[in-house]
Design a protein around this motif. Sequence first.
Motif, mmCIF file in Angstrom:
data_model
loop_
_atom_site.group_PDB
_atom_site.id
_atom_site.type_symbol
_atom_site.label_atom_id
_atom_site.label_comp_id
_atom_site.label_asym_id
_atom_site.label_seq_id
_atom_site.Cartn_x
_atom_site.Cartn_y
_atom_site.Cartn_z
ATOM 1 N N SER A 44 0.923 -1.133 -0.067
ATOM 2 C CA SER A 44 -0.005 0.095 -0.013
ATOM 3 C C SER A 44 0.782 1.323 -0.210
ATOM 4 O O SER A 44 1.734 1.443 0.902
ATOM 5 C CB SER A 44 -0.889 0.082 1.275
ATOM 6 N N SER A 45 0.727 2.070 -1.074
ATOM 7 C CA SER A 45 1.715 3.390 -0.941
ATOM 8 C C SER A 45 0.633 4.597 -1.007
ATOM 9 O O SER A 45 1.275 5.641 -1.016
ATOM 10 C CB SER A 45 2.387 3.576 -2.563
ATOM 11 N N GLU A 81 -0.395 7.093 6.586
ATOM 12 C CA GLU A 81 -0.359 7.928 8.041
ATOM 13 C C GLU A 81 -1.231 7.349 8.871
ATOM 14 O O GLU A 81 -1.062 7.367 10.103
ATOM 15 C CB GLU A 81 -0.896 9.233 7.562
ATOM 16 N N TYR A 82 -2.441 6.765 8.502
ATOM 17 C CA TYR A 82 -3.150 6.004 9.468
ATOM 18 C C TYR A 82 -2.236 4.956 10.332
ATOM 19 O O TYR A 82 -2.414 4.517 11.478
ATOM 20 C CB TYR A 82 -4.458 5.429 8.814
ATOM 21 N N LEU A 83 -1.706 4.097 9.438
ATOM 22 C CA LEU A 83 -0.798 3.038 10.035
ATOM 23 C C LEU A 83 0.074 3.595 11.139
ATOM 24 O O LEU A 83 0.251 3.156 12.286
ATOM 25 C CB LEU A 83 -0.001 2.381 8.985
ATOM 26 N N GLY A 114 0.873 -7.882 10.263
ATOM 27 C CA GLY A 114 2.229 -8.248 9.296
ATOM 28 C C GLY A 114 2.477 -7.085 8.244
ATOM 29 O O GLY A 114 2.978 -7.334 7.260
ATOM 30 N N VAL A 115 1.907 -5.758 8.563
ATOM 31 C CA VAL A 115 2.193 -4.868 7.284
ATOM 32 C C VAL A 115 3.429 -3.920 8.074
ATOM 33 O O VAL A 115 3.346 -3.461 9.363
ATOM 34 C CB VAL A 115 1.078 -4.016 7.375
ATOM 35 N N LEU A 116 4.440 -3.689 7.328
ATOM 36 C CA LEU A 116 5.654 -2.889 7.773
ATOM 37 C C LEU A 116 5.528 -1.670 7.877
ATOM 38 O O LEU A 116 4.749 -0.761 7.138
ATOM 39 C CB LEU A 116 6.852 -3.105 6.638
ATOM 40 N N ILE A 117 5.712 -1.123 9.254
ATOM 41 C CA ILE A 117 5.619 0.131 9.591
ATOM 42 C C ILE A 117 6.948 1.067 9.971
ATOM 43 O O ILE A 117 7.024 2.116 10.186
ATOM 44 C CB ILE A 117 4.832 0.230 10.862
ATOM 45 N N ASP A 118 8.151 0.356 9.853
ATOM 46 C CA ASP A 118 9.293 0.764 9.979
ATOM 47 C C ASP A 118 10.344 -0.098 9.528
ATOM 48 O O ASP A 118 10.378 -1.314 9.496
ATOM 49 C CB ASP A 118 9.540 1.134 11.537
ATOM 50 N N ALA A 119 11.528 0.723 8.959
ATOM 51 C CA ALA A 119 12.616 0.023 8.443
ATOM 52 C C ALA A 119 13.909 0.479 8.621
ATOM 53 O O ALA A 119 14.098 1.822 8.374
ATOM 54 C CB ALA A 119 12.467 -0.614 7.083
ATOM 55 N N GLY A 132 9.238 -3.141 2.582
ATOM 56 C CA GLY A 132 9.347 -1.744 2.812
ATOM 57 C C GLY A 132 7.809 -1.318 3.628
ATOM 58 O O GLY A 132 7.104 -1.847 3.431
ATOM 59 N N ILE A 133 8.094 0.016 4.036
ATOM 60 C CA ILE A 133 6.842 0.374 4.746
ATOM 61 C C ILE A 133 5.691 0.579 3.825
ATOM 62 O O ILE A 133 5.800 0.953 2.779
ATOM 63 C CB ILE A 133 7.071 1.766 5.204
ATOM 64 N N GLY A 134 4.769 -0.199 4.507
ATOM 65 C CA GLY A 134 3.258 -0.562 3.676
ATOM 66 C C GLY A 134 3.221 -1.807 3.197
ATOM 67 O O GLY A 134 2.122 -2.242 2.692
#
Length: 692
Positions: free
Chosen positions: A85-86, A92-94, A130-135, A151-153
């Motif tokens: 999701s880009s 921003e919601y995540l 399981g959604v990436l929020i930081d890397a 990556g994020i999203g």
Amino acid sequence: MRNASGPNPMKTDALATHASMATGQLVLDRIDYDERATMRAWESFLSDEPTSARDPVHVRSLIHDSWYRSATGGINAQGIEAPLSSDRDEIEYLTRANAELLSAARRSFASLGQLLDGTGAMLVLADGDGVLIDAIGDKKTLHDGMDIHLGIGGKWNEDAVGTNGIGTALWTGEPIFVHAAEHFCAGIKSWTCAGAPIRDPLDGKIIGVVDLSGYSPIFRPHNTALVAATARQIEKALAEQQQEQRTRLLEAFISSAPNYRRKDGLVIVDHRGRAIFCNNVPNGDTTEMMDGPMEPGRGRWLMNLPASGSDTDLANALPVHLRSCHVTPLKLDGDLRGAALVFPSVPAVSITTAIRRQENKHLRAAAAMIVGESEKLLAAVDVASRVAGSNGVTSLLIEGETGVGKELFARLVHAGSRRTETDPFIAMNCGAITKELFGSELFGHVGGAFTGASRDGKPGIFELANGGVLSLDEIGELPLEIQPFLLRVLEERVVHRIGDSRGRSVDVRLVASTNRDLKQEVAAGRFRSDLYYRIGAVSIHVPPLRERGDDVLLLIEHFNRQIAKLGGNDPLEFSNEALDALLTYRWPGNVRELKNLVERLHIMARGGTIELQDLPGEISAGNRNSMAMHNDHPTAILEAPVCSFEDAERQAIKNALAAEGGNLSKVALRLGISRPTLYRKLGQYGIRRGFL
């Protein structure tokens, strides 16, 4: 200088040392991995009908089970990337939704970020889906990771991309690694990853995953230990955040609910509606204060907090079995961050207990109108409910001062006595009837029985109450010459209208009430002793408000909300000083006077908070005199003389807590110390702040 063909060995050793320091040991289990055999097993698995019963060859059972879930879940084994999701609003919601997790991981990620550059590895943080929020990590690896949407999203649970370190750790709930060909999708088989779930310290639920990923050469046995140690550090940071929030919510509750009493039940929930503090709330379905079972415990989910935070929306958000509580929104920095659920304390005998002996919905409804929980009041309710449910008792005498609510008890008896929906309740105030009309009003008359009598006759209140309850208020005002006729009707259950020789059978339960001492009236010759013993075989005394203690606070809250609802307004707030004054006032007019006062305050109050000066002079003056007395005699509120510095400090903290009503911020300011220092000293001296 970085080795182009693999990770920097010095950096890798540093990561191993970090894992060792964090966990106390390295994971050194031997890993048997054969790339070609694993690929053959994968190809064979895809060519056959997937079954969890077959014995896999050259594949760990954890991997085989995950492959089976992936295949039966419809995952494309030839997939080359995870869903991504880009959308900027969704990202921003995540970030907002996982703000606490991100904050807790910040320190660990910052310290590891310096070690990962040049290692060929990246560290990612995923949420509970399981959604990436930081890397963070090696710049080239971060760049290459976007080729597979690492990556994020990116969404990396098993339902999205099959077997992988993030999704499989979420599924198993344990730290795991997935190496190269063990991945289910062909496009990510050149990567290796190790993931560890992050659990919420409050309820133990998995809320995220920390994962170390990179190309196959970065694989080391200690990778799993590293992510497991990082997950524990994040959980520790989460626990510290939650403890701080718990303390602040308790402080916010103290400031917003000055009329809370120690014996009340209290549950404070956080912004997710989970119980973070419970006090005096019984477990299971033994509690009498709720309509259904509740087993409050730390971390138990109780409700969803509405976004608005208004009193109405908050009350509507309560589950049905919690609707009996009083709910207060708790805000931190202007945002709704929790709520306080206050349950009235339950004495040994409660109103609910008193009426539960009869399965009667009318009785329960009538009892709900009697607000209070003092022992004297509950004893009166218990007797009235017993009379209501008895077939042998035909009369009840209710004694009490003017304004205590005697009619509510009469209606309680009527509610418990009702056999049909049409059973009448007839009330007459004996003090409002002229002496000449008593006989006609009680017993009725035939046409032309006396001057002024109606031509067609008229039934008396005994006939009108036939089959139900007759309430005679202020029976002490009944003329002496009428009393023998009333006694005769009660004993014979037959009424004769004035001017009529024919008797009419009546089935009436009499509830008589008086503000006089009928024993003294009998002694003075103003009331017949035989009638007194007839109506007073069973009697109850409704206590005056000044003898009901904290019931004053319950009644204030009851009338406050009732009047506010009728007027479409918000309930008033009462300062500590105002409540103290209301508690110490003698209330000569009892409950009626209190209700009239609350009505007056709703009309006359200039703001939403009632201060001491807003109360009538006779009430506020009493509290000022009490305060002056304490000021003149300060030793009355101090403990025995101290004999050491520690005793003096302990006493100073207690006095400051009492002076500031338990508000720790004000206590710290008053003592000239920081809040953390105050918390430490509270624990050091074992001081409990009211309900803490």
